[in-house]
Design a protein around this motif. Structure first.
Motif, PDB file in Angstrom:
ATOM      1  N   ALA A   1       0.838  -1.192   0.000  1.00  0.00           N
ATOM      2  CA  ALA A   1       0.000   0.000   0.000  1.00  0.00           C
ATOM      3  C   ALA A   1       0.875   1.244   0.000  1.00  0.00           C
ATOM      4  N   GLN A   2       0.438   2.261  -0.684  1.00  0.00           N
ATOM      5  CA  GLN A   2       1.135   3.543  -0.650  1.00  0.00           C
ATOM      6  C   GLN A   2       0.424   4.403   0.393  1.00  0.00           C
ATOM      7  N   VAL A   3       1.069   4.594   1.526  1.00  0.00           N
ATOM      8  CA  VAL A   3       0.491   5.303   2.658  1.00  0.00           C
ATOM      9  C   VAL A   3       0.682   6.801   2.472  1.00  0.00           C
ATOM     10  N   SER A   4      -0.360   7.568   2.759  1.00  0.00           N
ATOM     11  CA  SER A   4      -0.294   9.019   2.663  1.00  0.00           C
ATOM     12  C   SER A   4       0.595   9.561   3.789  1.00  0.00           C
ATOM     13  N   PRO A   5       1.728  10.187   3.447  1.00  0.00           N
ATOM     14  CA  PRO A   5       2.643  10.674   4.494  1.00  0.00           C
ATOM     15  C   PRO A   5       1.987  11.650   5.471  1.00  0.00           C
ATOM     16  N   GLN A   6       1.109  12.510   4.982  1.00  0.00           N
ATOM     17  CA  GLN A   6       0.475  13.494   5.851  1.00  0.00           C
ATOM     18  C   GLN A   6      -0.411  12.830   6.910  1.00  0.00           C
ATOM     19  N   HIS A   7      -1.021  11.710   6.562  1.00  0.00           N
ATOM     20  CA  HIS A   7      -1.909  11.038   7.503  1.00  0.00           C
ATOM     21  C   HIS A   7      -1.165  10.299   8.610  1.00  0.00           C
ATOM     22  N   VAL A   8       0.114  10.087   8.450  1.00  0.00           N
ATOM     23  CA  VAL A   8       0.916   9.442   9.495  1.00  0.00           C
ATOM     24  C   VAL A   8       1.999  10.389  10.015  1.00  0.00           C
ATOM     25  N   GLU A   9       1.740  11.675   9.862  1.00  0.00           N
ATOM     26  CA  GLU A   9       2.608  12.736  10.377  1.00  0.00           C
ATOM     27  C   GLU A   9       4.044  12.639   9.875  1.00  0.00           C
ATOM     28  N   MET A  10       4.184  12.389   8.571  1.00  0.00           N
ATOM     29  CA  MET A  10       5.506  12.351   7.933  1.00  0.00           C
ATOM     30  C   MET A  10       5.461  13.232   6.691  1.00  0.00           C
ATOM     31  N   GLY A  11       4.945  14.455   6.848  1.00  0.00           N
ATOM     32  CA  GLY A  11       4.677  15.327   5.721  1.00  0.00           C
ATOM     33  C   GLY A  11       5.848  16.125   5.176  1.00  0.00           C
ATOM     34  N   THR A  12       6.984  16.100   5.840  1.00  0.00           N
ATOM     35  CA  THR A  12       8.133  16.870   5.361  1.00  0.00           C
ATOM     36  C   THR A  12       9.068  15.955   4.579  1.00  0.00           C
TER      37      THR A  12
ATOM     38  N   PHE B   1      14.824  20.904   0.702  1.00  0.00           N
ATOM     39  CA  PHE B   1      13.479  20.645   1.202  1.00  0.00           C
ATOM     40  C   PHE B   1      12.477  20.800   0.068  1.00  0.00           C
ATOM     41  N   VAL B   2      11.538  19.870  -0.001  1.00  0.00           N
ATOM     42  CA  VAL B   2      10.527  19.879  -1.052  1.00  0.00           C
ATOM     43  C   VAL B   2       9.423  20.857  -0.668  1.00  0.00           C
ATOM     44  N   MET B   3       9.153  21.787  -1.559  1.00  0.00           N
ATOM     45  CA  MET B   3       8.095  22.773  -1.336  1.00  0.00           C
ATOM     46  C   MET B   3       6.732  22.227  -1.776  1.00  0.00           C
ATOM     47  N   LYS B   4       6.749  21.440  -2.864  1.00  0.00           N
ATOM     48  CA  LYS B   4       5.510  20.873  -3.394  1.00  0.00           C
ATOM     49  C   LYS B   4       5.873  19.610  -4.164  1.00  0.00           C
ATOM     50  N   GLU B   5       5.125  18.547  -3.915  1.00  0.00           N
ATOM     51  CA  GLU B   5       5.345  17.295  -4.637  1.00  0.00           C
ATOM     52  C   GLU B   5       4.488  17.309  -5.896  1.00  0.00           C
ATOM     53  N   VAL B   6       5.121  17.447  -7.022  1.00  0.00           N
ATOM     54  CA  VAL B   6       4.407  17.535  -8.293  1.00  0.00           C
ATOM     55  C   VAL B   6       4.118  16.132  -8.832  1.00  0.00           C
ATOM     56  N   VAL B   7       5.131  15.294  -8.897  1.00  0.00           N
ATOM     57  CA  VAL B   7       4.986  13.890  -9.293  1.00  0.00           C
ATOM     58  C   VAL B   7       5.765  13.077  -8.269  1.00  0.00           C
ATOM     59  N   ASP B   8       5.116  12.090  -7.674  1.00  0.00           N
ATOM     60  CA  ASP B   8       5.785  11.258  -6.688  1.00  0.00           C
ATOM     61  C   ASP B   8       5.444   9.803  -6.959  1.00  0.00           C
ATOM     62  N   ASN B   9       6.474   8.991  -7.122  1.00  0.00           N
ATOM     63  CA  ASN B   9       6.310   7.562  -7.306  1.00  0.00           C
ATOM     64  C   ASN B   9       5.379   7.234  -8.465  1.00  0.00           C
ATOM     65  N   ALA B  10       5.595   7.893  -9.578  1.00  0.00           N
ATOM     66  CA  ALA B  10       4.786   7.663 -10.781  1.00  0.00           C
ATOM     67  C   ALA B  10       4.990   6.250 -11.298  1.00  0.00           C
TER      68      ALA B  10
ATOM     69  N   ASP C   1      28.202  11.987  -3.687  1.00  0.00           N
ATOM     70  CA  ASP C   1      28.404  10.541  -3.803  1.00  0.00           C
ATOM     71  C   ASP C   1      27.064   9.812  -3.715  1.00  0.00           C
ATOM     72  N   TYR C   2      26.185  10.308  -2.836  1.00  0.00           N
ATOM     73  CA  TYR C   2      24.873   9.693  -2.621  1.00  0.00           C
ATOM     74  C   TYR C   2      23.798  10.765  -2.616  1.00  0.00           C
ATOM     75  N   PHE C   3      22.595  10.354  -2.959  1.00  0.00           N
ATOM     76  CA  PHE C   3      21.430  11.220  -2.832  1.00  0.00           C
ATOM     77  C   PHE C   3      20.389  10.439  -2.044  1.00  0.00           C
ATOM     78  N   LEU C   4      19.901  11.026  -0.951  1.00  0.00           N
ATOM     79  CA  LEU C   4      18.947  10.379  -0.062  1.00  0.00           C
ATOM     80  C   LEU C   4      17.588  11.049  -0.167  1.00  0.00           C
ATOM     81  N   LYS C   5      16.541  10.267  -0.107  1.00  0.00           N
ATOM     82  CA  LYS C   5      15.172  10.775  -0.006  1.00  0.00           C
ATOM     83  C   LYS C   5      14.710  10.441   1.404  1.00  0.00           C
ATOM     84  N   ILE C   6      14.350  11.484   2.159  1.00  0.00           N
ATOM     85  CA  ILE C   6      14.046  11.329   3.583  1.00  0.00           C
ATOM     86  C   ILE C   6      12.689  11.938   3.897  1.00  0.00           C
ATOM     87  N   ARG C   7      11.887  11.220   4.684  1.00  0.00           N
ATOM     88  CA  ARG C   7      10.610  11.740   5.178  1.00  0.00           C
ATOM     89  C   ARG C   7      10.679  11.849   6.686  1.00  0.00           C
ATOM     90  N   VAL C   8      10.244  13.010   7.173  1.00  0.00           N
ATOM     91  CA  VAL C   8      10.199  13.260   8.613  1.00  0.00           C
ATOM     92  C   VAL C   8       8.911  14.020   8.944  1.00  0.00           C
TER      93      VAL C   8
END
Length: 154
Positions: A56-67, A141-150, A107-114
């Motif tokens: 399942a793709q869980v909505s980050p905002q609903h589990v308090e991981m919106g940043t 920091f992401v200001m707006k998610e335009v396309v995510d996990n397409a 060297d690396y690029f990380l995608k982090i949700r907090v």
């Protein structure tokens, strides 16, 4: 891919990618096969590695991981050992959703949700800069998610 997969296989993959909750009977109906044939095809797609998981793709905002933040990491050395140490440590950080070796300035690029900026600040101070071999980080920091996990276009 074209040698092993026919149009029916590709259609099954597209259907599951769009909605992983579809049942076998519904998929069979949509691809015009019997449920038994469809089930065998889906099992083969799993066993051959075309489908790696279903979740399942869980909505980050609903589990308090919106940043959402992307963090570029530069290591102090470019050796197999330093890369291995970093990768072993990063795998134990549940807030890191993705970690990729990249070409260019990092060297690396990380995608982090907090939860929020304060949560990220604590993560950065306590864990990110303490990871093995980290010389420098740069955060975006992401200001707006335009396309995510397409879905993959195939």
């Amino acid at each position: 891919m074209a040698e092993k997969l026919d149009r029916t296989d590709l259609k099954i993959l597209r259907l599951l990618q769009a909605d992983g909750r579809l049942g076998n009977a519904e998929i069979a109906k949509r691809v015009n096969t019997s449920p038994a044939t469809c089930h065998r095809r889906i099992q083969r797609l799993f066993s051959d590695g075309y489908i790696s998981s279903v979740r399942a793709q869980v909505s980050p905002q609903h589990v308090e991981m919106g940043t959402l933040a992307f963090v570029g990491v530069v290591l102090d050395r470019s050796t197999p050992e330093s890369f291995g140490d970093f990768e072993a440590a990063i795998r134990n950080m549940p807030t890191v959703l993705d970690c990729h070796i990249v070409a260019g300035d990092f060297d690396y690029f990380l995608k982090i949700r907090v939860r929020d900026m304060a949560d990220f600040n604590k993560l950065h101070a306590d864990k990110l800069i303490a990871l093995p071999g980290v010389r420098q980080t740069r955060t975006f920091f992401v200001m707006k998610e335009v396309v995510d996990n397409a879905p993959l276009a195939f």
